[in-house]
Every structure is written in C-alpha cells, then in structure tokens.
Scaffold this motif. Structure first.
Motif, PDB file in Angstrom:
ATOM      1  N   GLU A 135       6.965  -5.447  -8.360  1.00  0.00           N
ATOM      2  CA  GLU A 135       7.698  -4.296  -8.905  1.00  0.00           C
ATOM      3  C   GLU A 135       7.645  -3.103  -7.960  1.00  0.00           C
ATOM      4  N   ILE A 136       6.632  -3.044  -7.116  1.00  0.00           N
ATOM      5  CA  ILE A 136       6.561  -1.948  -6.141  1.00  0.00           C
ATOM      6  C   ILE A 136       7.553  -2.222  -5.003  1.00  0.00           C
ATOM      7  N   LEU A 137       7.570  -3.464  -4.514  1.00  0.00           N
ATOM      8  CA  LEU A 137       8.415  -3.803  -3.366  1.00  0.00           C
ATOM      9  C   LEU A 137       9.898  -3.848  -3.735  1.00  0.00           C
ATOM     10  N   SER A 138      10.206  -4.108  -4.999  1.00  0.00           N
ATOM     11  CA  SER A 138      11.618  -4.116  -5.411  1.00  0.00           C
ATOM     12  C   SER A 138      12.124  -2.708  -5.688  1.00  0.00           C
ATOM     13  N   GLY A 139      11.208  -1.741  -5.773  1.00  0.00           N
ATOM     14  CA  GLY A 139      11.606  -0.374  -6.077  1.00  0.00           C
ATOM     15  C   GLY A 139      11.690  -0.083  -7.566  1.00  0.00           C
ATOM     16  N   ARG A 140      11.350  -1.068  -8.412  1.00  0.00           N
ATOM     17  CA  ARG A 140      11.376  -0.806  -9.857  1.00  0.00           C
ATOM     18  C   ARG A 140      10.357   0.257 -10.227  1.00  0.00           C
ATOM     19  N   THR A 141       9.167   0.150  -9.639  1.00  0.00           N
ATOM     20  CA  THR A 141       8.065   1.047  -9.961  1.00  0.00           C
ATOM     21  C   THR A 141       7.638   1.788  -8.705  1.00  0.00           C
ATOM     22  N   ARG A 142       7.361   3.071  -8.840  1.00  0.00           N
ATOM     23  CA  ARG A 142       6.816   3.827  -7.720  1.00  0.00           C
ATOM     24  C   ARG A 142       5.301   3.849  -7.841  1.00  0.00           C
ATOM     25  N   ASP A 143       4.625   3.306  -6.844  1.00  0.00           N
ATOM     26  CA  ASP A 143       3.169   3.289  -6.847  1.00  0.00           C
ATOM     27  C   ASP A 143       2.606   4.697  -6.811  1.00  0.00           C
TER      28      ASP A 143
ATOM     29  N   ILE B  90      18.547  -6.882   0.933  1.00  0.00           N
ATOM     30  CA  ILE B  90      17.453  -7.194   1.853  1.00  0.00           C
ATOM     31  C   ILE B  90      16.163  -7.116   1.040  1.00  0.00           C
ATOM     32  N   ARG B  91      15.286  -8.118   1.205  1.00  0.00           N
ATOM     33  CA  ARG B  91      14.079  -8.180   0.379  1.00  0.00           C
ATOM     34  C   ARG B  91      12.901  -7.541   1.099  1.00  0.00           C
ATOM     35  N   LEU B  92      12.392  -6.439   0.553  1.00  0.00           N
ATOM     36  CA  LEU B  92      11.188  -5.819   1.123  1.00  0.00           C
ATOM     37  C   LEU B  92      10.003  -6.704   0.759  1.00  0.00           C
TER      38      LEU B  92
ATOM     39  N   PRO C 289      17.857 -11.706   3.874  1.00  0.00           N
ATOM     40  CA  PRO C 289      16.991 -11.196   4.954  1.00  0.00           C
ATOM     41  C   PRO C 289      15.738 -10.530   4.386  1.00  0.00           C
ATOM     42  N   THR C 290      14.663 -10.595   5.155  1.00  0.00           N
ATOM     43  CA  THR C 290      13.390  -9.988   4.733  1.00  0.00           C
ATOM     44  C   THR C 290      13.096  -8.757   5.572  1.00  0.00           C
ATOM     45  N   ALA C 291      12.291  -7.883   5.029  1.00  0.00           N
ATOM     46  CA  ALA C 291      11.940  -6.658   5.745  1.00  0.00           C
ATOM     47  C   ALA C 291      10.522  -6.234   5.424  1.00  0.00           C
ATOM     48  N   ALA C 292       9.953  -5.471   6.336  1.00  0.00           N
ATOM     49  CA  ALA C 292       8.670  -4.804   6.091  1.00  0.00           C
ATOM     50  C   ALA C 292       8.855  -3.319   6.358  1.00  0.00           C
ATOM     51  N   MET C 293       8.037  -2.515   5.680  1.00  0.00           N
ATOM     52  CA  MET C 293       8.025  -1.090   5.985  1.00  0.00           C
ATOM     53  C   MET C 293       6.671  -0.725   6.561  1.00  0.00           C
ATOM     54  N   LEU C 294       6.709   0.144   7.584  1.00  0.00           N
ATOM     55  CA  LEU C 294       5.469   0.654   8.181  1.00  0.00           C
ATOM     56  C   LEU C 294       5.490   2.175   8.090  1.00  0.00           C
ATOM     57  N   VAL C 295       4.631   2.709   7.237  1.00  0.00           N
ATOM     58  CA  VAL C 295       4.481   4.160   7.083  1.00  0.00           C
ATOM     59  C   VAL C 295       3.380   4.607   8.039  1.00  0.00           C
ATOM     60  N   ILE C 296       3.689   5.595   8.873  1.00  0.00           N
ATOM     61  CA  ILE C 296       2.753   6.023   9.911  1.00  0.00           C
ATOM     62  C   ILE C 296       2.326   7.464   9.638  1.00  0.00           C
ATOM     63  N   GLY C 297       1.022   7.693   9.459  1.00  0.00           N
ATOM     64  CA  GLY C 297       0.594   9.082   9.294  1.00  0.00           C
ATOM     65  C   GLY C 297      -0.768   9.254   8.643  1.00  0.00           C
ATOM     66  N   ASP C 298      -1.642   9.968   9.346  1.00  0.00           N
ATOM     67  CA  ASP C 298      -2.958  10.323   8.803  1.00  0.00           C
ATOM     68  C   ASP C 298      -2.848  11.027   7.454  1.00  0.00           C
ATOM     69  N   GLU C 299      -1.777  11.828   7.297  1.00  0.00           N
ATOM     70  CA  GLU C 299      -1.701  12.674   6.102  1.00  0.00           C
ATOM     71  C   GLU C 299      -1.491  11.849   4.837  1.00  0.00           C
ATOM     72  N   ILE C 300      -0.942  10.643   4.983  1.00  0.00           N
ATOM     73  CA  ILE C 300      -0.783   9.774   3.813  1.00  0.00           C
ATOM     74  C   ILE C 300      -2.137   9.163   3.437  1.00  0.00           C
ATOM     75  N   LEU C 301      -2.866   8.698   4.449  1.00  0.00           N
ATOM     76  CA  LEU C 301      -4.139   8.012   4.198  1.00  0.00           C
ATOM     77  C   LEU C 301      -5.237   8.974   3.754  1.00  0.00           C
ATOM     78  N   SER C 302      -5.135  10.242   4.152  1.00  0.00           N
ATOM     79  CA  SER C 302      -6.138  11.220   3.711  1.00  0.00           C
ATOM     80  C   SER C 302      -5.842  11.727   2.312  1.00  0.00           C
ATOM     81  N   GLY C 303      -4.643  11.454   1.813  1.00  0.00           N
ATOM     82  CA  GLY C 303      -4.268  11.950   0.493  1.00  0.00           C
ATOM     83  C   GLY C 303      -3.647  13.336   0.526  1.00  0.00           C
ATOM     84  N   ARG C 304      -3.487  13.922   1.712  1.00  0.00           N
ATOM     85  CA  ARG C 304      -2.858  15.246   1.777  1.00  0.00           C
ATOM     86  C   ARG C 304      -1.409  15.183   1.274  1.00  0.00           C
TER      87      ARG C 304
END
Lengths: 242, 242
Positions: free
Chosen positions: B14-22, A37-39, A4-19
């Motif tokens: 390597e980021i999506l497999s979790g081997r490396t943390r971006d 499961i393959r990200l 199975p395949t997966a995607a992750m969606l991180v939601i938050g201004d604070e990540i994109l601003s670098g805070r």
C-alpha cells in the motif's frame, strides 16, 4: 506487455535525521501507478558519495527505472549528479546546454551565474536534460536513472516532465471495500478468496471509527473485470452488519 | 562511544502503490535521533516473502539495529513475522506467552481468539516480545531486528516500548540558521566553512518566502560546543540584509 518496474532513491541527511518529512516518495508512487509503472522498492540514503553510488548501481541493475530526489542544488552537500555519473561510469562536467538554461534564467533576474550556481550545470555525458519549469536548473536522465530535485514543487514538476517520455504498461487498477468487521473476523474467509483468485492482489488495512474496528479491503489488478468479480464476491461475503 | 547505526524497513504494497502515505519512517527518524542512534538507511519493500527476507538479511548485517513496520496483523497479507524468522534462521510457531496476551485481550472483550487472530501469536524462537499497549498483539525483537506494526498509533507505541532497551550514543544535536539569501549566493562561503569544520556536518535547504529565496543552514554534531562555534561563524558571514 510486462508492466515496467521502478525504484525510488531519496537522497538526504535531512530525511534520515527526521528534520524533514519526505513527501516525494508518496507523490511518485501515485504518479507511477497511474502511468502503469510499478514502484517495486524505495530507499533513503544519506549525502555520502559511495552510499549514493552503490544504491544507484544496485537499483539500476534490478529495475527498469530508477528515480532519485535530492542533492542537485548549488551547495557543497549537493553531490548527487557526480555520484550518479560515477555509478554509471559516465564523465561529468559543466555542459553547454544546461549552462545556457541557467545563464538565461539568472540574466533575466539580474543575478550572477557564479561558480556555485554553475555546479547545477554539471551534467553527465550522454544524459538527457529534464525540464525544470520552477527554477530552471535541470534534472537529467542517464541510462535508466532519472535525477530530480528534492524540493517537492520542483520534484513534482520534473516528474511531469519526465513521465511522458517513459512507456508505461496498463495502469494498476484498484477498488476498495469498507468492511465493518475487524480484520480478525474476516481474515480466514478473506484468505480463502485471495488464494482462489491469484489474478488479483488483495490487501487488508485496519481502521478504527468511533471506537469500532473495521477493515479496508483493497483489490488490485491490471484487469478491471477481474477486480469487479472479486469485489462482488467480497460484498456477498462481508455485508454491512444489519 | 561510537553512535549505533540503524536501518528502517517499511513493508507494504500500500505504500509503494501510493494508496497510503507512510508516516512511520519520519516518526522513527526523530525518535532515533533523540535517542542517540543514527538512522543510516531506510527501505520500502512489498509484501513478498523473499523481498522481505533479503532486505532483513542485508540490513541486519550492515547496521546495529533494524526496525520494521507493517505486516504483522491477522490477514493473509501479513507475512512479516515468518519472513523475518526465515531471514534470521529461527523457527517460528504460536508461542505461549504471546498467545496468553491475546487470549486475555479477546476474553476481556468477549471476542474469539480464532485461527486468524492466533497468527499474531506466531513469534520466532529466541525473540523478545515488544509490548503493544494499543491492541495487545505484540511485536518482537529477534537478534538486532525489531518487528513492529504498521498502523501508526501502534508503531509509535511499540517504538516507545523498545527504545528504552537499546543503548544509544550521545544524541545528534543540531542548530539552524535562517539565511535570507538564496543558496546560490552563499554556497561558496558555506562550502569553505564546511571544509574547514569536519567536526560538524552542514546541510543547506532552500526555502521561498513571499517570493524571496532563502536558505536554512543546519549544523549537526554530537558536540554542542562545536556547533556553537560554527553557528557564530555563520552568523557573522551571513547577517540579515539591512
């Protein structure tokens, strides 16, 4: 079976601003790999309804699972639940089961389940709750979208709650060979090995140790024996310099 | 002036497999915020030509700038330069200026500029080189796409090389108020302040300290005076508990 395949969606201004530096993506990547499961993609979007909605629709259509983090607290900038409901065409309101969980939690602490906290009981119709053993307010799974908190301790607990429900394939295995040669010296031979062995995926990652350059070569596959064979070949090709 | 927008594209299995943390996304987010460019989206995709190509095309059309990290080394899994050239409709081959940089670098170290290393001189037609003071092999800017290495020390040096070329807007300013109340207790009043002050963006981020819950309230704007005004209002609303 197909992994199975997966995607992750991180939601938050604070990540994109670098805070804030996100750590949930790396945690989820490892957990999914272990669960078979393959990200296949990750995205970060700001706290904007339409941006969340569009990303959820696009990722939900493209992958078997979508995991979101962030935006399910009690404050005005917590808009993920409503945006996901909108994306999936589901109605959303305060739901009795989620409200009962929150009521019990705040009653036990002598705190009030006020209107702001009650927002955390907004759950789309048809969604299954995701248990939150840290701070009670639940996440939810709606279709193939799993909505979880952004606070790392809560996110990690929710991943532990939801993953056992999901069917994974055989886990993706990997082995690493630490080669004491720079990538530029091994690249041609390594490329030939990679081309000859499409049954594995081979990555090369440079490192520097005491000023010397080396390469970590990683062989990935669901087939442990295939990895063993390629690792043996690589060890012959790239012995440690005598 | 309008604040320019940007997206980041992190490339690597390597980021999506979790081997490396971006770590490059967080570094770039801070650098862009300081430079007056708004990071509006980030994506992570695997080392697959068409996935890189599609992401570059989509992000390049949607934002003023796209910054990529990863996949420009000498090994078979380094396919970013060719995928970006394909995405932007540019021809790509070993280019004399990039080759000269590599030749000088390897000559000085008594190493050979072999075929694998020469791949790092593959630069699309019309691209401007991005200086790499760490390990010589350059990145490049093609149209609005800035292609950089994944190794953090090199990525960070390349960001320092490319950012001065790009026109930023007034930097996004922010101030934080540490409120010693849980989010659920301040959410209604905070929501009213946010609604009354659309000239700023207000985020709330929970924390736990010695078992007590608190909220970091962050006010963001390009207008420092607007932030000062809202911060004064928030300080009156949420004084420290006596």
């Amino acid at each position: 079976m197909q992994t199975p395949t997966a995607a992750m969606l991180v939601i938050g201004d604070e990540i994109l601003s670098g805070r804030t530096r996100d750590s949930n993506m790396h945690f989820l990547a490892r957990a999914l790999t272990d669960h078979g499961i393959r990200l296949a993609e990750a995205r970060v979007v700001p706290d904007i309804h339409d941006r969340i909605k569009q990303a959820v629709q696009s990722l939900s259509a493209a992958y078997d699972h979508v995991f979101t983090s962030g935006g399910i607290g009690p404050t005005h900038d917590d808009i993920t639940a409503d945006a996901v409901a909108d994306a999936m065409g589901a109605a959303i309101d305060v739901r009795a089961d989620a409200r009962a969980i929150l009521q019990a939690h705040y009653d036990a602490r002598g705190q009030e389940l006020n209107a702001a906290r009650l927002r955390m009981a907004r759950i789309p119709d048809g969604a299954a709750l995701i248990d939150n053993p840290v701070s009670a307010a639940p996440g939810f799974s709606l279709g193939n979208v799993h909505v979880m908190a952004g606070v790392p301790s809560i996110f990690e607990a929710m991943v532990a709650s939801v993953l056992p429900r999901l069917t994974g394939g055989p886990p993706l295995l990997s082995q690493s060979l630490r080669v004491l040669w720079p990538e530029g010296e091994i690249a041609e031979a390594l490329g030939r090995v990679a081309a000859a062995h499409p049954e594995v995926s081979i990555g090369s990652y440079p490192f520097t140790l005491n000023g010397a350059q080396g390469s970590n070569v990683v062989v990935r596959s669901q087939d442990g024996a295939a990895i063993d064979g390629v690792m043996a070949e690589l060890s012959r090709l790239f012995p440690d310099p005598a």
